[in-house]
Motif scaffolding. Structure first.
Motif, PDB file in Angstrom:
ATOM      1  N   ASP A  56      37.943   0.751  61.104  1.00 13.64           N
ATOM      2  CA  ASP A  56      36.731   0.002  61.375  1.00 13.64           C
ATOM      3  C   ASP A  56      36.688  -0.528  62.798  1.00 13.64           C
ATOM      4  O   ASP A  56      35.620  -0.867  63.300  1.00 13.64           O
ATOM      5  N   LEU A  64      26.483   1.756  60.344  1.00 16.10           N
ATOM      6  CA  LEU A  64      26.588   0.382  60.826  1.00 16.10           C
ATOM      7  C   LEU A  64      25.652   0.178  62.008  1.00 16.10           C
ATOM      8  O   LEU A  64      25.279   1.130  62.691  1.00 16.10           O
ATOM      9  N   LEU A 108      37.252   9.268  64.614  1.00 20.28           N
ATOM     10  CA  LEU A 108      38.023   8.861  65.788  1.00 20.28           C
ATOM     11  C   LEU A 108      37.446   9.483  67.056  1.00 20.28           C
ATOM     12  O   LEU A 108      37.459   8.866  68.121  1.00 20.28           O
ATOM     13  N   GLY A 118      36.363  -0.776  66.668  1.00 22.49           N
ATOM     14  CA  GLY A 118      35.689   0.048  67.663  1.00 22.49           C
ATOM     15  C   GLY A 118      36.691   0.676  68.613  1.00 22.49           C
ATOM     16  O   GLY A 118      36.469   1.755  69.153  1.00 22.49           O
ATOM     17  N   LEU A 148      34.166  10.722  67.452  1.00 20.73           N
ATOM     18  CA  LEU A 148      32.768  10.361  67.734  1.00 20.73           C
ATOM     19  C   LEU A 148      32.517   8.854  67.711  1.00 20.73           C
ATOM     20  O   LEU A 148      31.421   8.400  68.008  1.00 20.73           O
ATOM     21  N   GLY A 149      33.499   8.081  67.332  1.00 28.20           N
ATOM     22  CA  GLY A 149      33.284   6.637  67.288  1.00 28.20           C
ATOM     23  C   GLY A 149      32.496   6.231  66.061  1.00 28.20           C
ATOM     24  O   GLY A 149      32.272   7.037  65.153  1.00 28.20           O
ATOM     25  N   LEU A 150      32.031   4.996  66.059  1.00 30.70           N
ATOM     26  CA  LEU A 150      31.360   4.471  64.872  1.00 30.70           C
ATOM     27  C   LEU A 150      29.934   4.997  64.727  1.00 30.70           C
ATOM     28  O   LEU A 150      29.203   4.564  63.845  1.00 30.70           O
ATOM     29  N   ASP A 151      29.552   5.920  65.599  1.00 25.22           N
ATOM     30  CA  ASP A 151      28.233   6.526  65.479  1.00 25.22           C
ATOM     31  C   ASP A 151      28.109   7.314  64.175  1.00 25.22           C
ATOM     32  O   ASP A 151      27.005   7.598  63.725  1.00 25.22           O
TER      33      ASP A 151
END
Lengths: 299, 422
Positions: B113, B50, B41, B115, B43-46
């Protein structure tokens, strides 16, 4: 010393050279008055004082009366109202040298982060030695007529503008990435929050200028919360809408070294893109899918 | 009635040693997974592997897996409440409750999932009627509501009986029932009628809306050859039945073993046969799907199939989906000796559940490996450690919900049956 020639002097020379219009027209079996009036109005049309539609409206009836329907025809009714712009791009593959300057210009213009490029140039060698050819395929977003990405977006965050451009509302996008899955051209990218800050000072300070909206600095660690920058959402080429709005061409078109890209209104039958799109060399990518791409290639 | 309340159900959960150990295990995996959920949450999807080429990964695979488990469990429950297969009644309420929990777990996976998880509500507010995904989200909400109402009606009689109890269970029962609730023949008849009605509404909702719809979400994408077929949503529904049945067999056997209650072997073997029957239909549909895919000789389609069946990812197809998930369970269930053994059936069911996880991964990942446009870079996706741990954490949350419900709600077989035991 030569006499300074003024307008009147030119006119008197012209009058002497050009036969008198009235006399000439009198010789014809048709109305002199109509001929003169039409010529006057035609001049006004050329000078931009009269709309061509208005011209037709004024003289259509007179022409019908004078010449009958042999020489004139009813007004052509257009399906779409003229003047509605639909932006399209034509890319001449014979002129593309694969220099990637469009990609560079695009990145510089749109300040896209690492991993995102709105424009890519695919390079492929086809055939076998010695019958080799190198094909370069520059690919921006196709700005489709029936965009699959718009169809699948659950929140209507991506939509088609009146001018044909497929835009994204980065303040509404939830980042589900369904549109990336649905795009047959791979034109969409997700913003993972990466940054060039290490290599390029103050990269984070300005976010994407797209749509002309100020979105504040990019987050350092890419946290997707509590800000309105596009991190955590989907991004794509929008034909440099912010440039179009100030009367400039998209950055990739302007920068193209081989002049391989043409940009214009495909609804205008006289525009360069319309004429090129009608060429037998013209084709569209994956046209069988029916998305109706508005980027047209010349093979 | 009151003796019943004071009896087994009324005593509420005695924290047995096994239960304590189980709770400790679930809390630990939830806490460890929770750390990675927080990391994601912030750092994001980094934190995932993906990319814009492979935008959907493990979490989407788990999402459709859990939606499938939910739809499958629900459909099994409606075999009981709608089609009157009362021989399976013992797992009826458990099936409904499993369906609720699995659906919530599926939604947590989707939330992870996204963004922009904080904007999830946009999907309810700005409803794009052309988007299958938007329809799905609405269907999920209606479906969960229906499940909860149906579960409440199914439990109502037991809840009313629990009212006088002093235990935590009794308190919860008082919270969930009205003061003047009573159980008479009339109310039971009424409850059964409503269970049937809700079940009948629920069947098309689960098949067409929830799981067929989730399949349609993939099937409508013209850009991805492998998904773009009409039989795809049907495969989703059938494999949901496979995994739902397998999960309930596993839960029933494990729970019975843990609480040392006798196991209804006949029901278990019959459910196992049903599971294998669904599995056969599933395999048949998949066979035709692949046949049509290959026969077109379309290069992208062939490449996708090659990725699934003959690349570095093929262990998941041949090993997990076909081997562990189909071949081994079929052999076990059809074997004269092993097919009668509860332990072997449990083993086969767990294998089937794992196999369906493989099926979901094989749906989501390989078709994103082949580039949508020839010449673009091929995808390269394998979940990161962080992605696995987030998945473990979400599974932990699901197990916590399940354990809490199992301990605090009367999900067990009806009191008449438990009365016989005592």
């Amino acid at each position: 010393m030569l006499k300074q020639m003024l307008e009147g002097d030119w006119n008197s020379i012209a009058d002497a050279m050009v036969p008198d219009a009235k006399k000439e027209l009198d010789q014809s079996p048709y109305s002199t008055q109509l001929g003169v009036a039409m010529a006057d109005d035609a001049r006004r049309v050329i000078a931009g004082e009269l709309d061509i539609k208005e011209f037709h409206k004024i003289h259509h009836k007179n022409l019908l009366g004078e010449f009958g329907d042999m020489m004139t025809q009813d007004e052509i009714e257009r399906d779409e109202e003229p003047g509605k712009v639909k932006w399209a791009m034509v890319i001449d593959l014979q002129k593309c040298i694969g220099c990637d300057s469009c990609t560079v210009a695009c990145k510089a213009e749109n300040r896209t982060p690492p991993g995102i490029s709105y424009n890519v140039v695919l390079e492929e060698e086809i055939g076998e030695f010695p019958n080799l050819a190198k094909v370069n395929l520059p690919m921006p977003c196709m700005q489709c007529d029936h965009p699959p990405c718009v169809q699948v977006c659950p929140v209507k965050a991506t939509f088609k503008l009146e001018n044909g451009i497929v835009a994204i509302d980065n303040d509404r996008c939830i980042g589900c990435r369904y549109c990336i899955i649905a795009c047959p051209y791979g034109a969409r990218s997700y913003d993972f929050g990466e940054s060039y800050e290490d290599e390029m000072l103050s990269f984070n300070d300005a976010t994407s200028p797209e749509y002309g909206k100020e979105r504040g600095p990019r987050n350092e660690n890419g946290t997707p919360f509590g800000n309105n920058n596009p991190v955590g959402t989907v991004r794509k080429c929008n034909f440099c809408l912010h440039r179009l709005e100030r009367g400039e061409e998209p950055a990739c078109v302007e920068t193209c070294i081989g002049d391989a890209r043409f940009f214009g209104d495909i609804n205008d039958p006289n525009s360069t893109v319309s004429k090129l799109a009608a060429s037998p060399r013209a084709f569209r990518l994956k046209s069988e899918l029916g998305a109706g791409p508005n980027v047209i290639y010349l093979k | 009635m009151s003796t019943y309340a004071k009896g087994k159900l009324g005593n509420g959960p005695k924290m047995s040693k096994g239960l304590k150990g189980w709770l400790a295990f679930v809390l630990i995996i939830t806490a460890v997974g929770g750390y990675f959920i927080l990391e994601r949450l912030i750092l994001g999807l980094d934190t995932t592997n993906l990319s814009s080429i492979t935008p959907w990964g493990a979490w989407i695979a788990f999402y459709i897996f859990f939606v499938g488990l939910s739809a499958g469990s629900f459909l099994l429950s409606s075999l009981i409440y709608v089609f009157g297969m009362h021989q399976y009644e013992r797992v009826g309420k458990m099936a409904l409750f499993t369906a609720v929990v699995c659906m919530m777990v599926a939604l947590i996976f989707v939330l992870m999932d996204l963004g922009r998880p904080e904007r999830a509500i946009n999907a309810m507010v700005f409803w794009n009627v052309l988007s299958v995904l938007a329809w799905e989200i609405h269907f999920y909400v209606v479906y969960i509501t229906l499940l909860v109402v149906e579960l409440w009606i199914a439990m109502r009689a037991d809840l009313v009986r629990l009212r006088p109890s002093d235990s935590l269970r009794g308190k919860i029962a008082r919270l969930l029932t009205f003061k003047n609730s009573e159980v008479t023949e009339e109310t039971q008849k009424r409850d059964h009628k409503w269970l049937k009605i809700l079940g009948i509404i629920g069947i098309p909702l689960a098949i067409l809306g929830v799981h067929g719809g989730t399949g349609a979400l993939f099937a409508v994408v013209g850009a991805r050859e492998m998904w773009n077929s009409g039989v795809f949503p049907i495969i989703f529904v059938v494999s949901a039945m496979v995994s739902g049945t397998a999960l309930l067999i596993s839960i029933y056997i494990i729970k019975s073993k843990a609480t040392k209650t006798p196991i209804d072997t006949q029901m278990v073997t019959s459910l196992a046969k049903m599971m294998v029957a669904f599995l056969f239909i599933d395999l048949l549909l998949q066979f035709y799907e692949y046949l049509v895919g290959v026969y077109q000789l379309d290069s992208v389609g062939l490449q996708s199939l090659a990725t699934q069946m003959g690349s570095a990812y093929s262990w998941s197809f041949w090993g997990v989906q076909m081997g562990l998930g189909a071949l081994v369970p079929i052999i076990i269930v059809f074997n004269k000796k092993l097919g009668q053994s509860v332990n072997w059936i449990l083993f086969a069911s767990i294998l089937v559940v794992i196999g369906i996880i493989g099926v979901r991964f094989n749906i989501v990942v390989p078709s994103q490996i082949v580039p949508v446009f020839p010449g673009m870079p091929a995808g390269d996706y394998y979940p990161t450690f962080s992605e696995w741990m987030v998945s473990v954490g979400i599974a932990g949350i699901g197990l916590l919900m399940f354990t809490a419900g199992d301990q605090l709600l009367p999900l067990e077989e009806s009191p008449e049956a438990s009365g016989e035991e005592e």
